[in-house]
Design a protein around this motif. Structure first.
Motif, PDB file in Angstrom:
ATOM      1  N   LYS A 100      50.165  -7.394  23.118  1.00 14.30           N
ATOM      2  CA  LYS A 100      51.017  -6.819  22.060  1.00 14.30           C
ATOM      3  C   LYS A 100      51.873  -7.923  21.437  1.00 14.30           C
ATOM      4  O   LYS A 100      52.272  -8.868  22.099  1.00 14.30           O
ATOM      5  CB  LYS A 100      51.922  -5.719  22.657  1.00 14.30           C
ATOM      6  CG  LYS A 100      51.288  -4.342  22.560  1.00 14.30           C
ATOM      7  CD  LYS A 100      52.333  -3.258  22.302  1.00 14.30           C
ATOM      8  CE  LYS A 100      51.874  -2.334  21.223  1.00 14.30           C
ATOM      9  NZ  LYS A 100      52.783  -1.269  20.884  1.00 14.30           N
ATOM     10  N   VAL A 101      52.134  -7.785  20.147  1.00 10.62           N
ATOM     11  CA  VAL A 101      52.921  -8.784  19.428  1.00 10.62           C
ATOM     12  C   VAL A 101      54.269  -8.174  19.045  1.00 10.62           C
ATOM     13  O   VAL A 101      54.318  -7.046  18.553  1.00 10.62           O
ATOM     14  CB  VAL A 101      52.167  -9.249  18.160  1.00 10.62           C
ATOM     15  CG1 VAL A 101      52.993 -10.287  17.397  1.00 10.62           C
ATOM     16  CG2 VAL A 101      50.809  -9.839  18.540  1.00 10.62           C
ATOM     17  N   TYR A 102      55.339  -8.927  19.312  1.00  8.89           N
ATOM     18  CA  TYR A 102      56.686  -8.418  19.007  1.00  8.89           C
ATOM     19  C   TYR A 102      57.417  -9.356  18.059  1.00  8.89           C
ATOM     20  O   TYR A 102      57.170 -10.564  18.037  1.00  8.89           O
ATOM     21  CB  TYR A 102      57.496  -8.267  20.300  1.00  8.89           C
ATOM     22  CG  TYR A 102      56.965  -7.176  21.197  1.00  8.89           C
ATOM     23  CD1 TYR A 102      57.284  -5.840  20.959  1.00  8.89           C
ATOM     24  CD2 TYR A 102      56.124  -7.485  22.267  1.00  8.89           C
ATOM     25  CE1 TYR A 102      56.779  -4.837  21.773  1.00  8.89           C
ATOM     26  CE2 TYR A 102      55.620  -6.483  23.084  1.00  8.89           C
ATOM     27  CZ  TYR A 102      55.956  -5.159  22.827  1.00  8.89           C
ATOM     28  OH  TYR A 102      55.459  -4.163  23.619  1.00  8.89           O
ATOM     29  N   ARG A 103      58.325  -8.748  17.280  1.00 12.60           N
ATOM     30  CA  ARG A 103      59.245  -9.519  16.452  1.00 12.60           C
ATOM     31  C   ARG A 103      60.617  -9.459  17.122  1.00 12.60           C
ATOM     32  O   ARG A 103      60.869  -8.539  17.919  1.00 12.60           O
ATOM     33  CB  ARG A 103      59.312  -8.923  15.041  1.00 12.60           C
ATOM     34  CG  ARG A 103      58.145  -9.366  14.159  1.00 12.60           C
ATOM     35  CD  ARG A 103      58.193  -8.728  12.778  1.00 12.60           C
ATOM     36  NE  ARG A 103      57.850  -7.315  12.816  1.00 12.60           N
ATOM     37  CZ  ARG A 103      58.720  -6.323  12.624  1.00 12.60           C
ATOM     38  NH1 ARG A 103      59.985  -6.582  12.373  1.00 12.60           N
ATOM     39  NH2 ARG A 103      58.330  -5.065  12.676  1.00 12.60           N
ATOM     40  N   PRO A 104      61.529 -10.388  16.820  1.00 11.83           N
ATOM     41  CA  PRO A 104      62.834 -10.387  17.492  1.00 11.83           C
ATOM     42  C   PRO A 104      63.534  -9.036  17.288  1.00 11.83           C
ATOM     43  O   PRO A 104      63.528  -8.494  16.185  1.00 11.83           O
ATOM     44  CB  PRO A 104      63.615 -11.500  16.798  1.00 11.83           C
ATOM     45  CG  PRO A 104      62.578 -12.377  16.206  1.00 11.83           C
ATOM     46  CD  PRO A 104      61.412 -11.496  15.868  1.00 11.83           C
ATOM     47  N   GLY A 105      64.099  -8.503  18.358  1.00 13.36           N
ATOM     48  CA  GLY A 105      64.848  -7.248  18.251  1.00 13.36           C
ATOM     49  C   GLY A 105      64.010  -6.010  18.514  1.00 13.36           C
ATOM     50  O   GLY A 105      64.544  -4.905  18.600  1.00 13.36           O
ATOM     51  N   GLN A 106      62.690  -6.176  18.622  1.00 12.10           N
ATOM     52  CA  GLN A 106      61.847  -5.002  18.922  1.00 12.10           C
ATOM     53  C   GLN A 106      61.875  -4.705  20.419  1.00 12.10           C
ATOM     54  O   GLN A 106      61.900  -5.626  21.242  1.00 12.10           O
ATOM     55  CB  GLN A 106      60.405  -5.276  18.499  1.00 12.10           C
ATOM     56  CG  GLN A 106      60.151  -5.028  17.027  1.00 12.10           C
ATOM     57  CD  GLN A 106      58.659  -5.031  16.730  1.00 12.10           C
ATOM     58  OE1 GLN A 106      57.941  -5.932  17.166  1.00 12.10           O
ATOM     59  NE2 GLN A 106      58.219  -4.044  15.991  1.00 12.10           N
ATOM     60  N   ALA A 107      61.869  -3.426  20.746  1.00 19.73           N
ATOM     61  CA  ALA A 107      61.904  -3.032  22.150  1.00 19.73           C
ATOM     62  C   ALA A 107      60.544  -3.286  22.800  1.00 19.73           C
ATOM     63  O   ALA A 107      59.525  -2.856  22.289  1.00 19.73           O
ATOM     64  CB  ALA A 107      62.297  -1.571  22.273  1.00 19.73           C
ATOM     65  N   MET A 108      60.557  -4.015  23.922  1.00 20.22           N
ATOM     66  CA  MET A 108      59.304  -4.330  24.623  1.00 20.22           C
ATOM     67  C   MET A 108      59.114  -3.453  25.855  1.00 20.22           C
ATOM     68  O   MET A 108      58.002  -3.265  26.328  1.00 20.22           O
ATOM     69  CB  MET A 108      59.311  -5.786  25.107  1.00 20.22           C
ATOM     70  CG  MET A 108      59.454  -6.827  24.036  1.00 20.22           C
ATOM     71  SD  MET A 108      59.155  -8.480  24.739  1.00 20.22           S
ATOM     72  CE  MET A 108      60.603  -8.661  25.796  1.00 20.22           C
ATOM     73  N   GLY A 109      60.239  -3.004  26.416  1.00 22.03           N
ATOM     74  CA  GLY A 109      60.158  -2.219  27.640  1.00 22.03           C
ATOM     75  C   GLY A 109      61.506  -1.588  27.872  1.00 22.03           C
ATOM     76  O   GLY A 109      62.399  -1.655  27.022  1.00 22.03           O
TER      77      GLY A 109
END
Lengths: 125, 451
Positions: A47-56
């Motif tokens: 999965k790809v995330y941007r800063p500030g996105q919830a990962m867990g």
């Protein structure tokens, strides 16, 4: 891992950088504030995330808090054993309780994070 | 006066306590010539249902204004008198949702027992303390699936799912981008192939019903396997009486199982209030909506009950809660608890079997009439779709005038069930219907159809 060499986000994640791999965990301060942690949910590799996105998310007896991506990147590896050993979050927050390794896509994002001294100031304020 | 009954075991215990070997020995001191020497000339015992029906017959009542053959989601099943007796106690009747564990031990224990009974009934790992009714439970299950697998592109729904549940789902999703794809059930059931074709890589779940809205049995195992092969979850709306005769949702391997709980101890009451049963596999419990009661010990080591995993809920998790439903359908969950405790596994099996056998008998009687056929030639549980030569609304009105409440007509749900169903209606049977009532219905339908 020496906390003095880490980057910190306002949302209480730490980042350690080796080459283009960013290892992410949550800080000792966050763990102390959450009190008894009972559950941890992890992102999935790829999965790809941007800063500030919830990962867990991390759940204590009092609340559930999101774990945010401090920098952009694709999830390379996840600490799958951690949910079974939650005590590591307080025993070894900057070492064995790493949560996720991200493939750093934009190193300039690190400049927006804090160093240890700045972070401790942020926690005091 | 209180009615006290005793079992042979209790009688033996009492005799033993006073040192008598048998009842005869106990009464030995009464001179033999004064003893009756035979059994009292009373008729053999009858079941509570038989007694109730006998009283109704003697009082000339036809059970509340007509004989009920109504299906389509709520059913006229037998409810033992003890259900009303216990649930109308003030301690239960006025109790609100138990926010304060220290003041709500009785209510919490009742819901804990409810969850245990529902888990056993469904074969699923976990049951919550209930939701409002079957339709919203289906929608909550789809939201839960989206939280579990992170897919929000599509949800695939069987066209044989209750049309009102589908309507509720469309309402919930009316402002979301998620596409709801309905797979037609033209032959009375959905095909595994059509469902498989509709499942995409961004499909969160496949929603099924067993027995389905038409009363027919679906290939839930095959459909569940198709959902899992596509990485989607399988959600099943099941009939809570069906485990008395059919496989339990857990046996099919579904991920989330929900139900309309009305058949288990709640009267028809003009269609509501109802009870939403909600169960899932244990690994998904933190994504589950609703209240969850757990058993623990207090600091002195005494057993007590608490609300568990509350960090999922609205009062703690705010906008990221698993649901905006932060309560349960307490009184009806309690009714279900009392009902299941009294009826037991064997009673439930008997109710399911009787309902099924009576449905078989009714279908055979009714289709003997000229022009009357089963719309779908498939296995059914306790209800079926009947097609006659006349418009269904006309037939049902004429039957109601003759004292038989039958239906609903499929046209009531627009074209959501398919086209050309204007002469079709549902007929449902429960253990309460007698052979005489079924024969009388067949005679009345014969009259109506021959004009």
């Amino acid at each position: 891992m020496d906390p003095e060499t880490l980057y910190f986000a306002k949302t209480h994640e730490w980042v350690s950088v080796t080459g283009n791999v960013a290892t992410v965990g949550i800080t000792d301060f966050a763990v102390r504030l959450l009190t008894d942690i009972v559950y941890l949910s992890l992102p999935v590799a790829g999965k790809v995330y941007r800063p500030g996105q919830a990962m867990g998310e991390v759940e204590s007896v009092k609340a559930v808090s999101d774990i945010y991506a401090p920098v952009s990147g694709e999830v390379l590896e996840v600490n799958l054993g951690l949910p079974e050993q939650l005590q590591l979050l307080s025993e070894s927050p900057f070492e064995r309780a790493w949560i996720v390794k991200l493939k750093l896509s934009d190193a300039s994002e690190l400049e927006k994070l804090m160093n240890r001294a700045q972070y401790l100031g942020h926690c005091d304020g | 006066m209180a009615y006290l009954f005793d079992t042979p075991e209790q009688r033996q215990r009492m005799l033993k306590a006073i040192g008598a070997g048998s009842v005869d020995e106990l009464f030995e001191q009464i001179p033999r010539e004064l003893q009756l020497g035979r059994e009292l000339s009373l008729e053999g015992g009858v079941s509570e249902l038989e007694l109730e029906q006998d009283l109704q017959r003697r009082l000339g009542q036809a059970g509340g204004g007509g004989v009920c053959f109504l299906g389509g989601g709520v059913y006229d099943h037998f409810i033992p008198a003890v259900v009303d007796e216990l649930t109308s106690r003030g301690e239960f009747y006025t109790a609100y949702t138990p926010y304060q564990a220290e003041a709500s031990q009785g209510t919490l224990q009742a819901f804990y027992e409810y969850q245990t009974l529902i888990s056993q009934l469904s074969g699923m790992d976990v049951s919550n303390a209930s939701l409002y009714e079957g339709g919203t439970a289906v929608s909550e299950a789809v939201f839960m699936a989206m939280r579990i697998n992170g897919r929000d592109g599509r949800v695939v729904v069987a066209g044989s799912l209750h049309p009102e549940y589908r309507q509720v789902l469309r309402t919930y999703f009316s402002r979301l981008g998620t596409e709801i794809v309905e797979v037609p059930a033209s032959g009375g059931v959905v095909s595994v192939e059509l469902c498989r074709a509709a499942l995409t890589t961004d499909t969160t779940a496949l929603v099924l019903q067993q027995p389905n809205f038409f009363g027919c049995l679906e290939d839930i195992a095959g459909l569940t396997a198709a959902a899992h092969a596509a990485g989607a979850l399988a959600i099943l709306a099941f009939d809570p009486l069906s485990p008395g005769l059919l496989k339990r949702p857990g046996d099919y391997g579904v991920d989330i199982a929900v139900a309309e709980g009305q058949p288990l101890g709640t009267p028809l009451q003009f269609g509501g209030p109802l009870l939403g049963i909600f169960t899932c596999r244990s690994e998904y419990v933190r994504k589950m909506p609703g209240r969850l009661v757990g058993r623990t010990v207090d600091r002195r080591g005494r057993e007590c009950f608490v609300l568990n995993l509350q960090a999922r809920e609205q009062h703690i998790r705010r906008d990221k809660a698993t649901s905006n439903i932060c309560t349960n359908q307490g009184l009806l969950a309690l009714r279900t608890t009392v009902f299941l405790s009294v009826v037991g596994p064997r009673g439930l099996c008997q109710m399911a079997k009787l309902s099924h056998e009576k449905a078989q008998y009714a279908a055979a009687c009714l289709t003997r009439l000229p022009g009357v056929v089963l719309k779908y030639d498939r296995s059914f549980f306790r209800e079926f779709v009947l097609e006659t030569p006349l418009p269904a609304t006309e037939v049902l009105t004429a039957l109601a005038a003759r004292g038989f409440n039958v239906g609903p007509e499929l046209s009531r749900f627009g074209d959501s069930l398919g086209e050309g169903l204007g002469r079709c209606f549902l007929v449902a049977l429960t253990e309460k219907r007698t052979r005489a009532e079924i024969d009388a219905l067949a005679a009345a339908l014969g009259e109506v159809l021959s004009g």
